[in-house]
Scaffold this motif. Structure first.
Motif, PDB file in Angstrom:
ATOM      1  N   ASN A   1      31.565  25.260 -23.154  1.00 18.51           N
ATOM      2  CA  ASN A   1      31.050  26.592 -23.454  1.00 18.51           C
ATOM      3  C   ASN A   1      29.547  26.662 -23.223  1.00 18.51           C
ATOM      4  N   ASP A   2      28.856  25.595 -23.612  1.00 14.01           N
ATOM      5  CA  ASP A   2      27.408  25.587 -23.389  1.00 14.01           C
ATOM      6  C   ASP A   2      27.076  25.445 -21.908  1.00 14.01           C
ATOM      7  N   MET A   3      27.872  24.622 -21.190  1.00 14.13           N
ATOM      8  CA  MET A   3      27.619  24.437 -19.753  1.00 14.13           C
ATOM      9  C   MET A   3      27.670  25.746 -18.987  1.00 14.13           C
ATOM     10  N   GLN A   4      28.518  26.672 -19.441  1.00 12.26           N
ATOM     11  CA  GLN A   4      28.656  27.941 -18.738  1.00 12.26           C
ATOM     12  C   GLN A   4      27.385  28.769 -18.778  1.00 12.26           C
ATOM     13  N   SER A   5      26.539  28.500 -19.765  1.00 10.37           N
ATOM     14  CA  SER A   5      25.309  29.287 -19.901  1.00 10.37           C
ATOM     15  C   SER A   5      24.107  28.614 -19.255  1.00 10.37           C
ATOM     16  N   ARG A   6      24.330  27.462 -18.608  1.00 12.30           N
ATOM     17  CA  ARG A   6      23.205  26.705 -18.055  1.00 12.30           C
ATOM     18  C   ARG A   6      23.489  26.318 -16.610  1.00 12.30           C
ATOM     19  N   ALA A   7      22.453  26.318 -15.820  1.00 10.67           N
ATOM     20  CA  ALA A   7      22.530  25.746 -14.477  1.00 10.67           C
ATOM     21  C   ALA A   7      22.180  24.268 -14.571  1.00 10.67           C
ATOM     22  N   GLY A   8      22.667  23.487 -13.630  1.00 11.47           N
ATOM     23  CA  GLY A   8      22.325  22.073 -13.606  1.00 11.47           C
ATOM     24  C   GLY A   8      23.537  21.180 -13.739  1.00 11.47           C
ATOM     25  N   ARG A   9      23.256  19.900 -13.751  1.00 16.29           N
ATOM     26  CA  ARG A   9      24.306  18.885 -13.834  1.00 16.29           C
ATOM     27  C   ARG A   9      24.516  18.459 -15.285  1.00 16.29           C
ATOM     28  N   SER A  10      25.610  17.760 -15.542  1.00 20.58           N
ATOM     29  CA  SER A  10      25.962  17.461 -16.931  1.00 20.58           C
ATOM     30  C   SER A  10      26.515  16.052 -17.076  1.00 20.58           C
ATOM     31  N   VAL A  11      26.179  15.440 -18.216  1.00 21.89           N
ATOM     32  CA  VAL A  11      26.674  14.110 -18.573  1.00 21.89           C
ATOM     33  C   VAL A  11      27.147  14.163 -20.020  1.00 21.89           C
ATOM     34  N   ALA A  12      28.383  13.726 -20.277  1.00 26.17           N
ATOM     35  CA  ALA A  12      28.904  13.623 -21.641  1.00 26.17           C
ATOM     36  C   ALA A  12      28.862  12.168 -22.080  1.00 26.17           C
ATOM     37  N   ILE A  13      28.556  11.954 -23.351  1.00 30.25           N
ATOM     38  CA  ILE A  13      28.481  10.605 -23.923  1.00 30.25           C
ATOM     39  C   ILE A  13      29.382  10.581 -25.147  1.00 30.25           C
ATOM     40  N   ALA A  14      30.378   9.686 -25.180  1.00 29.87           N
ATOM     41  CA  ALA A  14      31.330   9.659 -26.289  1.00 29.87           C
ATOM     42  C   ALA A  14      31.770   8.239 -26.590  1.00 29.87           C
ATOM     43  N   HIS A  15      32.279   8.050 -27.805  1.00 29.92           N
ATOM     44  CA  HIS A  15      32.775   6.751 -28.252  1.00 29.92           C
ATOM     45  C   HIS A  15      34.214   6.950 -28.698  1.00 29.92           C
ATOM     46  N   CYS A  16      35.161   6.447 -27.899  1.00 36.47           N
ATOM     47  CA  CYS A  16      36.573   6.719 -28.172  1.00 36.47           C
ATOM     48  C   CYS A  16      37.427   5.772 -27.337  1.00 36.47           C
ATOM     49  N   PHE A  17      38.739   5.872 -27.531  1.00 35.08           N
ATOM     50  CA  PHE A  17      39.693   5.146 -26.694  1.00 35.08           C
ATOM     51  C   PHE A  17      40.321   6.147 -25.753  1.00 35.08           C
ATOM     52  N   ALA A  18      39.915   6.116 -24.493  1.00 34.92           N
ATOM     53  CA  ALA A  18      40.396   7.095 -23.522  1.00 34.92           C
ATOM     54  C   ALA A  18      41.475   6.473 -22.641  1.00 34.92           C
ATOM     55  N   ALA A  19      42.429   7.286 -22.243  1.00 31.38           N
ATOM     56  CA  ALA A  19      43.505   6.831 -21.359  1.00 31.38           C
ATOM     57  C   ALA A  19      43.787   7.908 -20.335  1.00 31.38           C
ATOM     58  N   GLY A  20      44.385   7.504 -19.241  1.00 26.68           N
ATOM     59  CA  GLY A  20      44.687   8.455 -18.191  1.00 26.68           C
ATOM     60  C   GLY A  20      45.987   9.192 -18.378  1.00 26.68           C
ATOM     61  N   VAL A  21      46.744   8.851 -19.400  1.00 31.16           N
ATOM     62  CA  VAL A  21      48.021   9.514 -19.660  1.00 31.16           C
ATOM     63  C   VAL A  21      48.078   9.889 -21.126  1.00 31.16           C
ATOM     64  N   ASP A  22      49.009  10.788 -21.465  1.00 33.58           N
ATOM     65  CA  ASP A  22      49.195  11.140 -22.867  1.00 33.58           C
ATOM     66  C   ASP A  22      49.602   9.893 -23.656  1.00 33.58           C
ATOM     67  N   PRO A  23      49.143   9.753 -24.891  1.00 34.57           N
ATOM     68  CA  PRO A  23      49.463   8.554 -25.658  1.00 34.57           C
ATOM     69  C   PRO A  23      50.932   8.465 -26.004  1.00 34.57           C
ATOM     70  N   THR A  24      51.473   7.268 -25.898  1.00 37.19           N
ATOM     71  CA  THR A  24      52.828   7.014 -26.385  1.00 37.19           C
ATOM     72  C   THR A  24      52.745   6.732 -27.881  1.00 37.19           C
ATOM     73  N   PRO A  25      53.806   6.971 -28.645  1.00 39.35           N
ATOM     74  CA  PRO A  25      53.735   6.727 -30.088  1.00 39.35           C
ATOM     75  C   PRO A  25      53.343   5.299 -30.436  1.00 39.35           C
ATOM     76  N   GLN A  26      53.882   4.308 -29.697  1.00 41.16           N
ATOM     77  CA  GLN A  26      53.571   2.925 -30.015  1.00 41.16           C
ATOM     78  C   GLN A  26      52.109   2.620 -29.764  1.00 41.16           C
ATOM     79  N   LEU A  27      51.581   3.068 -28.606  1.00 41.34           N
ATOM     80  CA  LEU A  27      50.196   2.804 -28.282  1.00 41.34           C
ATOM     81  C   LEU A  27      49.278   3.500 -29.273  1.00 41.34           C
ATOM     82  N   GLU A  28      49.597   4.746 -29.608  1.00 39.30           N
ATOM     83  CA  GLU A  28      48.768   5.488 -30.540  1.00 39.30           C
ATOM     84  C   GLU A  28      48.739   4.790 -31.897  1.00 39.30           C
TER      85      GLU A  28
END
Length: 384
Positions: A161-188
C-alpha cells in the motif's frame, strides 16, 4: 546501489558451552572489510542480532562496535529484530547510535520505509521486525492474526500500500521461515515447535528484493528472495555450509545482479566416525587437531569416559556420541522379559550388562567381580 545482506549474528550464543564472542568479533571485522572492498552502500541485518532476549553486557559492545565500524566503512546500516531478540532492548540501541544506522523493532512502523537514494533515485527499505501473532494482535485488532503467514501477509500488504504512493525501488527485510509452496500440516507443525510456521514465497512478491533471516545456511529461494545465513557455524549440522551472505546490486530498473561474499571460519567443524581406538590414534585425523570435533565412536559397547579421553587427543572436542557399527538384535520382547528368564543374581547382572551394552555381556574379569559380589551378598544375608 550495492547492498550487503546478512542476518542471524546471534551475539552471545555459546557453542557446546564455549563462548563464541571472540570468534564472532573476528568474523564481523571481516564483514566490515567486505563493505570497504566492495564499496557497499547499505548493510542489512535481517534479525536475530542477539541470541537471547537478555544479552550480557559484552554482547551490546560487540553490536555497537560493529555497527559503528560498518558506518565508518561507508555504509548505512538497517537492522531488524528476530525471534531471538527482545525488540525493546534492541530498539533501545537505536537511540544511542549515529545517523545512518537504523534499528527497526516496532511493528507500528511497518509500511513506513527507510529511504536511501543513489544516482538512480530512491530505494525504499521496508523493515519488518519479527511478528509473533499473539504479541501483535493488539496492534491490528481488526485483522485476524493466527500465524506467521497471517502476520507477514498483513505486513506486506501495508508495504505494498505504501509502495503505491512512492516512486522508486523497494527492498523488504523480514525474519521468518519462507517456502515456495503452501505449508503442509506436518511441516507447519515441525516449524511451529520452534516458534515459526511457513510463509509462502508469494507473500514477498512485488518488491525488488526480499532480504530474509532465520535460516542459518545461505539460500536462494527465488532470484529476488534469499536467506543470507549466519556468519558463524552454530552447530555441527552447519559444518559443511560456507559462511557469508549476498551482495545485491540495484540499478535504475530494480534488481540487477546478486553475488556471494565469503566470511572466514575461525575454527572448522569436523565430524569424525571411527572406533575409539582409531579416534585416539595420534597418527590419524591430523586435520581435526585444531577443529571443533564431533566424535562418533563405533565400538560395539559404550566405552568408559570417552569425552575426557578424546579431549586429550582433540582439545576442542565438543560432542561425543556412541554410534555402534553393529546394533545387537534383541529378540526378547523387552528387558523385563529377559529378566524374568534369569535363574540367579549373577545371571541378572549379566542380562543387564548385555542389555545396556548393545549385546556385549560381561568379560571374564567382570564375571569374577559379579560372582564375588553375589557371594558377599549371600553371606551377608545368612549372617543377618
Amino acid at each position: 546501489m550495492r547492498i550487503l545482506h546478512t542476518s542471524d549474528w546471534h551475539i552471545g550464543r555459546t557453542f557446546h558451552g564455549s563462548s563464541t564472542l571472540d570468534a564472532l568479533r573476528v568474523v564481523l571485522a571481516a564483514l566490515v572489510d567486505q563493505v570497504r572492498e566492495n564499496n557497499v552502500d547499505v548493510v542489512i541485518v535481517a534479525g536475530d542480532v542477539f541470541d537471547s532476549a537478555m544479552p550480557a553486557a559484552d554482547c551490546y559492545s560487540v553490536l555497537s562496535d560493529t555497527l559503528v565500524a560498518l558506518r565508518d566503512a561507508g555504509a548505512q546500516v538497517i537492522v531488524t529484530s528476530g525471534n531471538h531478540d527482545s525488540a525493546a532492548r534492541l530498539g533501545f540501541q537505536s537511540k544511542l547510535l549515529r545517523d545512518g544506522i537504523f534499528i527497526v523493532t516496532d511493528p507500528r512502523s511497518i509500511g513506513t520505509p527507510i529511504t536511501i537514494s543513489d544516482e538512480f533515485g530512491p530505494v525504499h527499505f521496508y523493515g519488518i521486525p519479527f511478528l509473533e501473532p499473539a504479541l501483535v494482535r493488539h496492534v491490528w485488532n481488526d485483522v485476524p492474526l493466527r500465524s506467521q503467514r497471517d502476520t507477514l501477509t498483513h505486513a506486506m500488504t501495508r508495504v505494498r500500500n505504501d509502495m503505491q504512493s512512492r516512486a522508486g525501488r523497494s527492498v523488504a527485510i523480514a525474519h521468518c521461515f519462507a517456502a515456495g509452496v503452501d505449508p503442509t500440516p506436518q511441516l507447519e507443525r515441525d516449524i511451529q515447535q520452534g516458534g515459526l510456521d511457513v510463509v509462502p514465497l508469494e507473500v514477498f512478491a512485488d518488491v525488488d528484493y526480499a532480504a530474509l533471516g532465520h535460516i542459518h545456511g545461505r539460500q536462494r529461494l527465488s532470484e529476488h528472495v534469499r536467506y543470507a545465513g549466519a556468519p558463524l557455524h552454530y552447530n555441527f549440522g552447519e559444518g559443511s555450509k560456507p559462511r557469508g551472505g549476498w551482495l545485491v546490486d540495484l540499478d535504475a530498473d530494480g534488481l540487477s545482479t546478486v553475488s556471494t561474499f565469503e566470511l572466514p571460519v575461525p575454527r572448522a567443524l569436523v565430524t569424525l566416525t571411527a572406533s575409539l581406538e582409531e579416534l585416539l590414534d595420534p597418527e590419524l585425523f591430523p586435520e581435526a587437531t585444531d577443529a571443533w570435533v564431533f566424535a562418533r565412536y563405533t565400538d560395539i559397547a559404550p566405552q568408559p569416559d570417552p569425552m575426557r579421553r578424546l579431549q586429550a587427543r582433540f582439545p576442542h572436542c565438543a560432542k561425543v556420541a556412541h554410534t555402534p557399527s553393529v546394533v545387537h538384535e534383541d529378540h526378547a520382547a523387552s528387558f523385563g522379559a529377559r529378566v524374568r528368564a534369569v535363574r540367579n543374581d549373577a545371571e541378572l547382572f549379566e542380562a543387564f550388562l548385555t542389555h545396556v551394552r548393545n549385546g556385549v555381556g560381561a568379560d571374564e574379569a567382570e564375571s569374577q567381580i559379579i560372582r564375588e559380589l553375589v557371594a558377599e551378598r549371600s553371606l551377608a544375608e545368612i549372617a543377618g
